[in-house]
Motif scaffolding. Structure first.
Motif, PDB file in Angstrom:
ATOM      1  N   GLY A 350       0.796  -1.215   0.000  1.00  0.00           N
ATOM      2  CA  GLY A 350       0.000   0.000   0.000  1.00  0.00           C
ATOM      3  C   GLY A 350       0.829   1.266   0.000  1.00  0.00           C
ATOM      4  O   GLY A 350       0.295   2.366   0.196  1.00  0.00           O
ATOM      5  N   TRP A 351       2.116   1.134  -0.255  1.00  0.00           N
ATOM      6  CA  TRP A 351       3.016   2.294  -0.228  1.00  0.00           C
ATOM      7  C   TRP A 351       4.114   2.068  -1.253  1.00  0.00           C
ATOM      8  O   TRP A 351       4.448   0.914  -1.578  1.00  0.00           O
ATOM      9  N   MET A 352       4.665   3.145  -1.796  1.00  0.00           N
ATOM     10  CA  MET A 352       5.803   3.049  -2.693  1.00  0.00           C
ATOM     11  C   MET A 352       6.819   4.122  -2.329  1.00  0.00           C
ATOM     12  O   MET A 352       6.451   5.261  -2.019  1.00  0.00           O
ATOM     13  N   HIS A 353       8.068   3.743  -2.362  1.00  0.00           N
ATOM     14  CA  HIS A 353       9.162   4.669  -2.080  1.00  0.00           C
ATOM     15  C   HIS A 353       9.092   5.868  -3.025  1.00  0.00           C
ATOM     16  O   HIS A 353       8.783   5.717  -4.213  1.00  0.00           O
ATOM     17  N   ASN A 354       9.403   7.055  -2.518  1.00  0.00           N
ATOM     18  CA  ASN A 354       9.217   8.276  -3.302  1.00  0.00           C
ATOM     19  C   ASN A 354      10.045   8.287  -4.579  1.00  0.00           C
ATOM     20  O   ASN A 354       9.560   8.684  -5.643  1.00  0.00           O
ATOM     21  N   ARG A 355      11.301   7.887  -4.519  1.00  0.00           N
ATOM     22  CA  ARG A 355      12.119   7.834  -5.732  1.00  0.00           C
ATOM     23  C   ARG A 355      11.484   6.910  -6.766  1.00  0.00           C
ATOM     24  O   ARG A 355      11.444   7.208  -7.956  1.00  0.00           O
ATOM     25  N   LEU A 356      10.930   5.803  -6.296  1.00  0.00           N
ATOM     26  CA  LEU A 356      10.344   4.829  -7.208  1.00  0.00           C
ATOM     27  C   LEU A 356       9.021   5.315  -7.791  1.00  0.00           C
ATOM     28  O   LEU A 356       8.636   4.893  -8.881  1.00  0.00           O
ATOM     29  N   ARG A 357       8.333   6.203  -7.096  1.00  0.00           N
ATOM     30  CA  ARG A 357       7.117   6.777  -7.675  1.00  0.00           C
ATOM     31  C   ARG A 357       7.461   7.539  -8.949  1.00  0.00           C
ATOM     32  O   ARG A 357       6.739   7.477  -9.945  1.00  0.00           O
ATOM     33  N   MET A 358       8.574   8.256  -8.920  1.00  0.00           N
ATOM     34  CA  MET A 358       9.006   8.976 -10.117  1.00  0.00           C
ATOM     35  C   MET A 358       9.463   8.008 -11.202  1.00  0.00           C
ATOM     36  O   MET A 358       9.134   8.175 -12.378  1.00  0.00           O
ATOM     37  N   VAL A 359      10.241   7.005 -10.806  1.00  0.00           N
ATOM     38  CA  VAL A 359      10.736   6.028 -11.777  1.00  0.00           C
ATOM     39  C   VAL A 359       9.578   5.308 -12.450  1.00  0.00           C
ATOM     40  O   VAL A 359       9.524   5.177 -13.680  1.00  0.00           O
ATOM     41  N   SER A 360       8.631   4.837 -11.650  1.00  0.00           N
ATOM     42  CA  SER A 360       7.503   4.076 -12.180  1.00  0.00           C
ATOM     43  C   SER A 360       6.598   4.947 -13.049  1.00  0.00           C
ATOM     44  O   SER A 360       6.154   4.526 -14.122  1.00  0.00           O
ATOM     45  N   ALA A 361       6.320   6.162 -12.579  1.00  0.00           N
ATOM     46  CA  ALA A 361       5.447   7.061 -13.340  1.00  0.00           C
ATOM     47  C   ALA A 361       6.084   7.465 -14.653  1.00  0.00           C
ATOM     48  O   ALA A 361       5.416   7.539 -15.695  1.00  0.00           O
ATOM     49  N   MET A 362       7.385   7.737 -14.626  1.00  0.00           N
ATOM     50  CA  MET A 362       8.045   8.134 -15.864  1.00  0.00           C
ATOM     51  C   MET A 362       8.140   6.963 -16.842  1.00  0.00           C
ATOM     52  O   MET A 362       8.036   7.142 -18.057  1.00  0.00           O
ATOM     53  N   PHE A 363       8.298   5.758 -16.315  1.00  0.00           N
ATOM     54  CA  PHE A 363       8.333   4.594 -17.193  1.00  0.00           C
ATOM     55  C   PHE A 363       6.987   4.411 -17.898  1.00  0.00           C
ATOM     56  O   PHE A 363       6.936   4.163 -19.104  1.00  0.00           O
ATOM     57  N   LEU A 364       5.879   4.570 -17.144  1.00  0.00           N
ATOM     58  CA  LEU A 364       4.568   4.400 -17.754  1.00  0.00           C
ATOM     59  C   LEU A 364       4.319   5.460 -18.823  1.00  0.00           C
ATOM     60  O   LEU A 364       3.819   5.159 -19.915  1.00  0.00           O
ATOM     61  N   THR A 365       4.662   6.699 -18.516  1.00  0.00           N
ATOM     62  CA  THR A 365       4.290   7.796 -19.407  1.00  0.00           C
ATOM     63  C   THR A 365       5.310   8.068 -20.505  1.00  0.00           C
ATOM     64  O   THR A 365       4.947   8.633 -21.545  1.00  0.00           O
ATOM     65  N   LYS A 366       6.558   7.693 -20.307  1.00  0.00           N
ATOM     66  CA  LYS A 366       7.587   7.953 -21.317  1.00  0.00           C
ATOM     67  C   LYS A 366       7.956   6.674 -22.077  1.00  0.00           C
ATOM     68  O   LYS A 366       7.900   6.642 -23.310  1.00  0.00           O
ATOM     69  N   ASN A 367       8.315   5.617 -21.364  1.00  0.00           N
ATOM     70  CA  ASN A 367       8.705   4.377 -22.042  1.00  0.00           C
ATOM     71  C   ASN A 367       7.518   3.682 -22.693  1.00  0.00           C
ATOM     72  O   ASN A 367       7.596   3.236 -23.842  1.00  0.00           O
ATOM     73  N   LEU A 368       6.406   3.563 -21.943  1.00  0.00           N
ATOM     74  CA  LEU A 368       5.210   2.920 -22.490  1.00  0.00           C
ATOM     75  C   LEU A 368       4.288   3.915 -23.175  1.00  0.00           C
ATOM     76  O   LEU A 368       3.384   3.529 -23.909  1.00  0.00           O
ATOM     77  N   PHE A 369       4.467   5.187 -22.892  1.00  0.00           N
ATOM     78  CA  PHE A 369       3.700   6.296 -23.449  1.00  0.00           C
ATOM     79  C   PHE A 369       2.188   6.105 -23.242  1.00  0.00           C
ATOM     80  O   PHE A 369       1.370   6.274 -24.144  1.00  0.00           O
ATOM     81  N   ILE A 370       1.848   5.771 -22.009  1.00  0.00           N
ATOM     82  CA  ILE A 370       0.450   5.584 -21.612  1.00  0.00           C
ATOM     83  C   ILE A 370       0.014   6.776 -20.771  1.00  0.00           C
ATOM     84  O   ILE A 370       0.784   7.312 -19.964  1.00  0.00           O
ATOM     85  N   ASP A 371      -1.199   7.196 -20.957  1.00  0.00           N
ATOM     86  CA  ASP A 371      -1.767   8.389 -20.321  1.00  0.00           C
ATOM     87  C   ASP A 371      -1.521   8.389 -18.813  1.00  0.00           C
ATOM     88  O   ASP A 371      -1.844   7.428 -18.103  1.00  0.00           O
ATOM     89  N   TRP A 372      -0.965   9.492 -18.326  1.00  0.00           N
ATOM     90  CA  TRP A 372      -0.642   9.628 -16.908  1.00  0.00           C
ATOM     91  C   TRP A 372      -1.861   9.472 -16.019  1.00  0.00           C
ATOM     92  O   TRP A 372      -1.746   9.046 -14.859  1.00  0.00           O
ATOM     93  N   ARG A 373      -3.053   9.802 -16.513  1.00  0.00           N
ATOM     94  CA  ARG A 373      -4.256   9.720 -15.689  1.00  0.00           C
ATOM     95  C   ARG A 373      -4.569   8.280 -15.294  1.00  0.00           C
ATOM     96  O   ARG A 373      -5.147   8.032 -14.227  1.00  0.00           O
ATOM     97  N   ARG A 374      -4.189   7.320 -16.132  1.00  0.00           N
ATOM     98  CA  ARG A 374      -4.412   5.917 -15.790  1.00  0.00           C
ATOM     99  C   ARG A 374      -3.498   5.505 -14.643  1.00  0.00           C
ATOM    100  O   ARG A 374      -3.913   4.795 -13.726  1.00  0.00           O
ATOM    101  N   GLY A 375      -2.273   5.964 -14.668  1.00  0.00           N
ATOM    102  CA  GLY A 375      -1.353   5.665 -13.578  1.00  0.00           C
ATOM    103  C   GLY A 375      -1.729   6.382 -12.297  1.00  0.00           C
ATOM    104  O   GLY A 375      -1.649   5.812 -11.202  1.00  0.00           O
ATOM    105  N   GLU A 376      -2.146   7.633 -12.437  1.00  0.00           N
ATOM    106  CA  GLU A 376      -2.587   8.411 -11.272  1.00  0.00           C
ATOM    107  C   GLU A 376      -3.721   7.676 -10.546  1.00  0.00           C
ATOM    108  O   GLU A 376      -3.720   7.552  -9.316  1.00  0.00           O
ATOM    109  N   GLN A 377      -4.679   7.179 -11.304  1.00  0.00           N
ATOM    110  CA  GLN A 377      -5.811   6.481 -10.711  1.00  0.00           C
ATOM    111  C   GLN A 377      -5.381   5.159 -10.078  1.00  0.00           C
ATOM    112  O   GLN A 377      -5.865   4.798  -8.997  1.00  0.00           O
ATOM    113  N   PHE A 378      -4.473   4.449 -10.734  1.00  0.00           N
ATOM    114  CA  PHE A 378      -3.985   3.185 -10.178  1.00  0.00           C
ATOM    115  C   PHE A 378      -3.305   3.411  -8.833  1.00  0.00           C
ATOM    116  O   PHE A 378      -3.517   2.659  -7.877  1.00  0.00           O
TER     117      PHE A 378
END
Length: 484
Positions: A350-378
């Motif tokens: 139920g928690w994620m390390h702060n550095r990893l929140r950036m890593v994971s979010a950037m991977f979804l939106t830049k590497n996979l190029f998937i809408d940030w709103r889907r990750g935000e909701q997840f």
């Protein structure tokens, strides 16, 4: 002729479930009239905003502790089921009339739905002859207070931080006196246990999740003191390494208000005076500034609360709709070990390390190029510290759709981040057991190992060319907007 009922004052609790450093409660207890408290339970609103079951558990159990503590002060806490924010105003009006409330003390909130709710409640209170007094005790600097030299809201963090710090140096909050039972007030019973139990019974939540957390103000303040005494000195050096216990882990307490941001600031200021803690305290104060920054962004740009990007041209970005890639990210099966470990940490704890929140979010939106709103909701569906302003701000920063002075050129390499911040693969091995026996030489790029790892996927996308693809997509979006 019956005597007129004694007038009462009311403390309306929201995301401020504590008694220590609570400006509204302190003001109510200093008033000469009897004090009541209320909390409107809006479970349907939680549903609409995808609030995680674990966060709901934390709020409900913290509410239970709050009710018991207030009862010892002689203050009854009434919990009222409201469903949605729209139902709160008429329920509040009825409550004010039934209990002869002449004044309401409340902490201000700044998001769009909350402001709409509060405007409706202000009108109802006025019709009942009750006054509402608001307090900005959820932030250190009120959101609309600081502006640029042109009188506009700050949209870049660095100048905001300088202005924020300057204001606090001369106007910072003073510690509040400890809450005490009013003279002549008798201890009362807290009557909200059955309602809380019923709400908890409706949660589909794994007991293993709740076993790792402690709800309530007492636990939050204990964690704060432990962090300051044992970890603040090394905070700046250790906070980016997920295998270490280098962060405060106080985000859940701050988001639910079981801990006061003012108390954190007071202790950090003490740390600034000690050579061993100065570096860590300065860095931690910066994180408190980020928290205020995203709240003032939400207050000044309410369209962000309904899914709009901050940078308007990014409305035209053509995001990928590849559902298989999104599911691979959600489930920690991308083939990039640090990203997968981060996602599994989130789902399992139920928690994620702060550095990893950036890593994971950037991977979804830049590497996979998937809408940030889907990750935000997840994230909101899983985070115990799901704070809308901070979560939205972090996702938009990572996606380069938000308040960012260096837009789409910022692309994290998941391999480089892994090598820098989990060099021995300790965190990866903790959450990706398929790689537990992997040699350090290959732990960050297992696809390069001489033999494939059974049960662990190959990378779902190639890292090469990401920056060029993102740059082209953002440039195309800007051209579309300029052509309209």
């Amino acid at each position: 002729m019956p005597a007129a009922p004694m007038e009462a004052v009311l403390v309306w609790f929201r995301n401020d479930l504590r008694v220590h450093e609570h400006a509204a409660l302190s003001a109510a207890l200093a008033d000469g009239r009897s004090v009541r408290a209320v909390y409107f339970l809006c479970e349907d609103q939680w549903d609409r905003h995808h609030v995680a079951p674990l966060r709901r558990w934390y709020v409900l159990e913290s509410l239970r502790e709050l009710g018991e503590r207030l009862a010892r002060f002689g203050v009854p806490l009434d919990i009222i089921k409201a469903g949605t924010f729209q139902a709160v105003a008429p329920l509040l009006g009825d409550y004010l009339s039934r209990h002869s409330v002449c004044k309401v003390f409340v902490g201000r909130e700044y998001l769009r739905n909350e402001l709409d709710r509060d405007r409706a409640c202000a009108a109802v209170a006025s019709s009942c002859g009750a006054e509402i007094q608001g307090f900005d005790h959820g932030v250190l600097v009120p959101p609309r207070l600081l502006t640029t030299g042109q009188g506009k809201p700050y949209t870049v963090f660095s100048p905001y931080r300088r202005s924020w710090q300057k204001w606090l140096d001369s106007h910072g909050p003073e510690p509040l006196p400890s809450a005490k039972r009013k003279r002549g007030a008798r201890q009362v019973n807290f009557e909200g246990h059955l309602l809380i139990d019923a709400a908890l019974a409706g949660l589909a939540i794994d007991p293993a999740l709740t076993a790792s957390w402690q709800a309530g103000e007492q636990a939050a303040r204990g964690r704060l003191k432990a962090f300051v005494s044992t970890s603040l000195a090394g905070y700046q050096r250790q906070r980016d390494f997920p295998a270490l216990s280098g962060t405060s882990m106080l985000s859940v307490a701050l988001s639910a208000g079981t801990l006061s941001v003012a108390e954190c600031w007071h202790l950090a200021r003490v740390g600034l005076q000690q050579s061993a803690q100065r570096e860590g305290a300065e860095c931690w104060i910066g994180e408190l500034a980020w928290r205020d920054f995203y709240r003032q962004i939400m207050a000044n740009f309410p369209r962000l609360a309904v899914g709009e990007p901050f940078r308007e041209e990014t409305r035209f970005i053509q995001w990928s709709s590849d559902e298989s890639l999104f599911q691979a990210w959600c489930e920690g099966r991308t083939g990039y070990p640090l990203v997968d470990a981060a996602q599994r940490q989130l789902v399992q704890t139920g928690w994620m390390h702060n550095r990893l929140r950036m890593v994971s979010a950037m991977f979804l939106t830049k590497n996979l190029f998937i809408d940030w709103r889907r990750g935000e909701q997840f994230f909101m569906r899983h985070l115990i510290d799901g704070d809308f302003a901070a979560n939205n701000g972090g996702w938009q920063w990572s996606a380069s759709t938000g308040t960012d002075a260096a837009p789409y050129f910022r692309v994290f390499s998941p391999v480089r981040q892994s090598q820098r911040f989990d060099p021995d693969g300790e965190f990866i091995r903790r959450y990706v057991p398929e790689l537990a026996e992997m040699d350090n030489k290959w732990i960050h790029e297992p696809w390069k190992a001489p033999h494939p790892v059974a049960g662990y996927p190959s990378p779902v996308v190639d890292q090469a060319g990401v920056r060029d693809r993102v740059t082209a997509a953002f440039r195309a979006a800007r051209e579309i907007m300029e052509s309209q």
